[in-house]
Design an enzyme around this catalytic site. Structure first.
Site, PDB file in Angstrom:
ATOM      1  N   ASP A 137       0.833  -1.208   0.000  1.00  0.00           N
ATOM      2  CA  ASP A 137       0.000   0.000   0.000  1.00  0.00           C
ATOM      3  C   ASP A 137       0.868   1.259   0.000  1.00  0.00           C
ATOM      4  O   ASP A 137       1.998   1.247  -0.506  1.00  0.00           O
ATOM      5  CB  ASP A 137      -0.920  -0.055   1.239  1.00  0.00           C
ATOM      6  CG  ASP A 137      -2.284   0.541   0.960  1.00  0.00           C
ATOM      7  OD1 ASP A 137      -2.349   1.757   0.740  1.00  0.00           O
ATOM      8  OD2 ASP A 137      -3.271  -0.209   0.934  1.00  0.00           O
ATOM      9  N   HIS A 169      -3.922   6.135   3.217  1.00  0.00           N
ATOM     10  CA  HIS A 169      -4.678   4.963   2.760  1.00  0.00           C
ATOM     11  C   HIS A 169      -4.175   3.668   3.411  1.00  0.00           C
ATOM     12  O   HIS A 169      -4.958   2.868   3.933  1.00  0.00           O
ATOM     13  CB  HIS A 169      -4.577   4.889   1.238  1.00  0.00           C
ATOM     14  CG  HIS A 169      -5.343   3.780   0.597  1.00  0.00           C
ATOM     15  ND1 HIS A 169      -4.802   2.530   0.389  1.00  0.00           N
ATOM     16  CD2 HIS A 169      -6.597   3.729   0.098  1.00  0.00           C
ATOM     17  CE1 HIS A 169      -5.712   1.773  -0.217  1.00  0.00           C
ATOM     18  NE2 HIS A 169      -6.803   2.477  -0.408  1.00  0.00           N
ATOM     19  N   ASN A 260     -13.430   0.458  -8.026  1.00  0.00           N
ATOM     20  CA  ASN A 260     -14.453   1.485  -7.806  1.00  0.00           C
ATOM     21  C   ASN A 260     -14.982   2.035  -9.125  1.00  0.00           C
ATOM     22  O   ASN A 260     -15.296   3.209  -9.228  1.00  0.00           O
ATOM     23  CB  ASN A 260     -13.878   2.649  -6.984  1.00  0.00           C
ATOM     24  CG  ASN A 260     -13.448   2.214  -5.600  1.00  0.00           C
ATOM     25  OD1 ASN A 260     -13.776   1.117  -5.155  1.00  0.00           O
ATOM     26  ND2 ASN A 260     -12.720   3.065  -4.918  1.00  0.00           N
ATOM     27  N   SER A 323     -11.359  -0.521  -1.546  1.00  0.00           N
ATOM     28  CA  SER A 323     -10.124  -0.556  -0.743  1.00  0.00           C
ATOM     29  C   SER A 323     -10.421  -0.844   0.722  1.00  0.00           C
ATOM     30  O   SER A 323      -9.629  -1.480   1.415  1.00  0.00           O
ATOM     31  CB  SER A 323      -9.425   0.814  -0.773  1.00  0.00           C
ATOM     32  OG  SER A 323      -8.490   0.893  -1.805  1.00  0.00           O
TER      33      SER A 323
END
Ligand code: CA
Length: 390
Positions: A137, A169, A260, A323
Site C-alpha cells: 500500500d 490509505h 471502484n 479498498s
C-alpha cells in the site's frame, strides 16, 4: 528594448533543448523471459539490443528495462525465443474515494463494518495470533498508537526506500485488519495479527506493476500468510499475473479490491484473476455501494462505505471504497488461519460458503456478505481447529 540577437538565441536554445529532451526521453518496459532462462543470458541479450536493465524481478522471471522510444528493435526482441512477452509498466491506483472525513472516536469504538461481518464473537477464541499479513500500500503510520504493537516490519520499494505513509490509505487499511483492542480508537477484524507493511504506492496513491511485484516478493520473503491488495489496474498485466500465481503456489491467501468503477463487468486486476479473492463493497444497509465494480469475478462482499479506521499522523478517518472492504476479508482469512492450518484455496471456499446471501445478483455480491462467525463455525463442523468455545 529586448535585443533581437538575444531573442534568436533564446529561441534557438529552446529548440535545441526540446530536441535534446525528446532524444533523451526514456520509457520503461517489462520484459518477461520464458521459464528457466538464466538472468545472465537475458542481460547479454538485452544489452545487444541497447536496452538497460533497471530492476530485476526474480519473482516473475522478468526485468524492468529502460528503453529509448525509438528502439524499433523491441519488435525484433519480442521474437527472441527466450522472451515470453514485453509490456508497459502499468500504473495501479488505490481504490478509495477521494473524500475523507476526520473523526475522533470517543474511547474505543467497534466500527460498523467489523460488527457487520460478525468478527467480534470469535475474538474470545482467536484474534489472528501468529499470522502474518502483508499490506502492499502507501505505507503505514508506524507510530500510530492504535497499530504500533502489531506492525512487525516495514519496507519500501520506491525511491529512497521511503516507508512513511504520506497518503493515509495504507494506515486506514491496516487499521481495519489489525487495530488494537485497547481503550482508544477502533478495533480491527484480527486485533492480534502481525502486520508487514510495504510501501509501493506514492502519496497520490499510484504505484507501478514493477513496484508492486517487488513488494510482493518482499512479502514472500517474510513468509506472510495473507496479502491485502487494496488497489487495481484496468490492464491485464502478464507480470502481475505471474506474481499472483507464484504467491498462490506458495500458499499465500491473496485478497484484492474489485475496484471502484461502478459499472457492470468492471472488476479490476489483480482482483479479476482467479488466484485472488475479489472483494466488492456494500453499505450499512447491505446494499451494494454505488461505486463498487461488478462482474463474474466478484467472490465476496464486505463493508466499504464510511468506514472508520486509523489514518496517518495518529488520526482517524471515515473512508469509502472497495479498498476499505478488502481488509475486512484479509482480517477474516487471518482469523481462520490462526485457528487451523489450511491451504489458501480452503480459506477462499470457507469464506465464500459462510457468506450471507444478500439476494443480489452474483455479479454484484459474489457469494454474499462476509461472515466471520459462520466461517469459524464451518471449520468446527469440519472438525478442524480448536473452536469448541464458539
Ligand atoms: Ca483500539
Amino acid at each position: 528594448m529586448f535585443p533581437v540577437f538575444l531573442l534568436y538565441y533564446s529561441l534557438l536554445a529552446g529548440t535545441i533543448g526540446a530536441l535534446y529532451k525528446k532524444k533523451r526521453r526514456k520509457s520503461y518496459k517489462i520484459v518477461g523471459f520464458k521459464h528457466g532462462v538464466e538472468v545472465l543470458r537475458i542481460g547479454n541479450i538485452l544489452e545487444s539490443y541497447g536496452i538497460t536493465i533497471k530492476k530485476q524481478l526474480p519473482l516473475v522471471d522478468a526485468c524492468l528495462c529502460e528503453v529509448e522510444p525509438s528502439v524499433a528493435k523491441l519488435q525484433q526482441l519480442s521474437e527472441d525465443p527466450m522472451i515470453e512477452y514485453i509490456e508497459d509498466d502499468y500504473i495501479a491506483t488505490i481504490q478509495a474515494l477521494p473524500y475523507t472525513v476526520a473523526a475522533i472516536p470517543k474511547g474505543q469504538e467497534i466500527p460498523w463494518g467489523v460488527k457487520k461481518v460478525a468478527a467480534q464473537p470469535v475474538w474470545k477464541t482467536c484474534r489472528g495470533e501468529g499470522i502474518r499479513v502483508g499490506v502492499v500500500d502507501t505505507g503505514i503510520d508506524l507510530d500510530h498508537p492504535d497499530l504500533k504493537e502489531n506492525i512487525k516490519e516495514a519496507y519500501g520499494v520506491l525511491d529512497c526506500k521511503n516507508i512513511i505513509d504520506d497518503n493515509g490509505h495504507g494506515t486506514h487499511v491496516a487499521g481495519t485488519i489489525a487495530a488494537l483492542d485497547n481503550d482508544i480508537g477502533v478495533v480491527g477484524v484480527a486485533p492480534k495479527v502481525e502486520i508487514y507493511s510495504v510501501k509501493a504506492f506514492d502519496k497520490h496513491g499510484r504505484g507501478t506493476v514493477s513496484s508492486i511485484v517487488e513488494a510482493l516478493n518482499w512479502c514472500l520473503e517474510k513468509k506472510v500468510h495473507v496479502i491485502n491488495m487494496s488497489f487495481g489496474i484496468r490492464h491485464n498485466s502478464f507480470t502481475l499475473r505471474r506474481a499472483v500465481q507464484a504467491l498462490l503456489r506458495n500458499n499465500i491467501v491473496l485478497v484484492a479490491a474489485a475496484g471502484n468503477v461502478g459499472r457492470e463487468n468492471s472488476v479490476l486486476y489483480p482482483a479479476k484473476y482467479p488466484e485472488v479473492i475479489a472483494v466488492a463493497a456494500c453499505n450499512q444497509n447491505d446494499r451494494p455501494a454505488s461505486f463498487s465494480s461488478s462482474g463474474p469475478e466478484v467472490d465476496i462482499t464486505a463493508p466499504g462505505v464510511d468506514i472508520l479506521s486509523t489514518h496517518k499522523n495518529g488520526t482517524y478517518k471515515l473512508m469509502s471504497g472497495t479498498s476499505m472492504a478488502t481488509p475486512h476479508v484479509a482480517g477474516a482469512a487471518a482469523l481462520l488461519l490462526s485457528l487451523t492450518n489450511m491451504n489458501a484455496d480452503d480459506v477462499k471456499s470457507i469464506l465464500k460458503n459462510a457468506a450471507k446471501d444478500l439476494g443480489l445478483p452474483k455479479e454484484k455480491q459474489g457469494a454474499g456478505l462476509l461472515n466471520v462467525l459462520n466461517a469459524v463455525s464451518n471449520i468446527k463442523k469440519l472438525g478442524r481447529g480448536d473452536c469448541e468455545q464458539i
